[in-house]
Design a protein around this motif. Structure first.
Motif, PDB file in Angstrom:
ATOM      1  N   ASP A  44       0.844  -1.212   0.000  1.00 49.93           N
ATOM      2  CA  ASP A  44       0.000   0.000   0.000  1.00 49.93           C
ATOM      3  C   ASP A  44       0.871   1.251   0.000  1.00 49.93           C
ATOM      4  O   ASP A  44       1.936   1.295   0.632  1.00 49.93           O
ATOM      5  CB  ASP A  44      -0.909   0.005   1.228  1.00 49.93           C
ATOM      6  CG  ASP A  44      -1.885  -1.152   1.231  1.00 49.93           C
ATOM      7  OD1 ASP A  44      -2.732  -1.204   0.336  1.00 49.93           O
ATOM      8  OD2 ASP A  44      -1.771  -2.021   2.121  1.00 49.93           O
TER       9      ASP A  44
ATOM     10  N   LEU B   2      -3.366   5.178   0.900  1.00 51.58           N
ATOM     11  CA  LEU B   2      -4.707   5.192   1.478  1.00 51.58           C
ATOM     12  C   LEU B   2      -4.685   4.820   2.965  1.00 51.58           C
ATOM     13  O   LEU B   2      -4.531   3.661   3.337  1.00 51.58           O
ATOM     14  CB  LEU B   2      -5.619   4.250   0.693  1.00 51.58           C
ATOM     15  CG  LEU B   2      -5.718   4.559  -0.807  1.00 51.58           C
ATOM     16  CD1 LEU B   2      -6.657   3.587  -1.491  1.00 51.58           C
ATOM     17  CD2 LEU B   2      -6.166   6.003  -1.031  1.00 51.58           C
TER      18      LEU B   2
ATOM     19  N   ASN C 100      -5.473   4.926  -6.341  1.00 54.78           N
ATOM     20  CA  ASN C 100      -6.900   5.050  -6.049  1.00 54.78           C
ATOM     21  C   ASN C 100      -7.740   4.044  -6.833  1.00 54.78           C
ATOM     22  O   ASN C 100      -8.956   4.189  -6.923  1.00 54.78           O
ATOM     23  CB  ASN C 100      -7.369   6.478  -6.344  1.00 54.78           C
ATOM     24  CG  ASN C 100      -6.689   7.504  -5.466  1.00 54.78           C
ATOM     25  OD1 ASN C 100      -6.748   7.419  -4.246  1.00 54.78           O
ATOM     26  ND2 ASN C 100      -6.009   8.470  -6.085  1.00 54.78           N
TER      27      ASN C 100
END
Length: 217
Positions: free
Chosen positions: A98, A101, A179
Motif C-alpha cells: 500500500d 490510502l 486510487n
C-alpha cells in the motif's frame, strides 16, 4: 509478503530484500475461485507462480469465492496465515505494498492485529510520481492488466508501465494508480532472478466498467 502480481507488491518486496533486519519467507496471494486469478488484478495463477519462482520464494494461496464479504475473506486469510505459521514457527509479520490510502492501512492494521500479526508497509507515504519513476528506472517492467474505465480510458489497458505512460496519464491521476485507476502485472525487475516471457492476450470489459488485459506465460 502480500502478493498481487503487481508493481507495488513487487517493489515493496525489492525494498524488503535490501534490509538486513528481516527475511521474507513467502508470498501470499488471494485468488478468486472459478477464475483462478488474483482478486482485482486478474493475474493468472500460473503467472503468479512464475513470479514467485523468479523471486525464489514459495507462493501461498488463499482462495475466496466470487461473492466475498469481509467476514469470509478474513476466515480464508486466517486459515492461510495459520498454515504459514505452521510452516515457519515464530512468523509474526505480514508486509503490504500500500502507498497512500490511510483507511486501507488502518483496516489492515486492525484486522491483522486482532489475528496476532504485525503489519509492515515499506512504501507507504512515498511520493507516488517519484516512486513510479524510481520503479521504472530501477528496472521494473510491468503492464496495465486492469483499468477502471470510470477513471481512465480503456485504451490504456495492456500498455507498458513506463515513462511515456506517466506522461500520458491525466494530470490529476495518481501515477501509481493508488486510487484503483489501474492495476499492473509485473514481468521483470530486481526482485526477480530473470524476466518472465509473457504474451499479451485479449482485453475484455467486465461489470461494464473494468477493462482486463490477459497476460499469459
Amino acid at each position: 509478503m502480500s502478493w498481487s502480481g503487481g508493481k507495488d507488491a513487487a517493489w515493496a518486496l525489492h525494498q524488503l530484500q535490501q534490509r538486513d533486519d528481516l527475511h521474507v519467507v513467502a508470498l501470499l496471494t488471494t485468488l478468486t475461485e472459478g477464475h483462478e486469478r488474483s482478486s482485482m488484478q486478474g493475474v493468472r495463477a500460473d503467472v503468479l507462480q512464475a513470479q514467485a519462482n523468479a523471486a525464489g520464494l514459495p507462493l501461498l494461496q488463499s482462495w475466496i469465492p466470487q461473492a466475498c464479504d469481509n467476514a469470509v475473506y478474513l476466515q480464508r486469510m486466517t486459515a492461510s496465515l495459520h498454515e504459514a505459521r505452521q510452516r515457519w514457527p515464530g512468523l509474526q509479520t505480514m508486509a503490504f505494498g500500500d502507498l497512500l490510502l490511510q483507511d486501507i492501512r488502518r483496516w489492515r492494521e486492525q484486522q491483522y492485529d486482532a489475528l496476532g500479526w504485525k503489519t509492515l508497509f515499506p512504501l507507504f507515504g512515498r511520493d507516488t510520481r517519484a516512486l513510479a519513476r524510481e520503479m521504472i528506472d530501477g528496472g521494473l517492467r510491468a503492464h496495465l492488466c486492469c483499468v477502471d474505465t470510470q477513471h481512465l480510458d480503456a485504451a490504456f489497458a495492456g500498455r507498458a508501465f513506463d515513462h511515456s505512460l506517466l506522461e500520458a496519464l491525466p494530470p490529476d491521476m495518481d501515477a501509481c494508480g493508488e486510487n484503483g485507476e489501474f492495476h499492473t502485472c509485473v514481468s521483470a525487475g530486481p526482485m526477480f532472478s530473470g524476466a518472465l516471457a509473457l504474451t499479451q492476450g485479449e482485453t475484455v470489459l467486465r461489470e461494464s466498467r473494468y477493462a482486463y488485459t490477459d497476460f499469459l506465460l
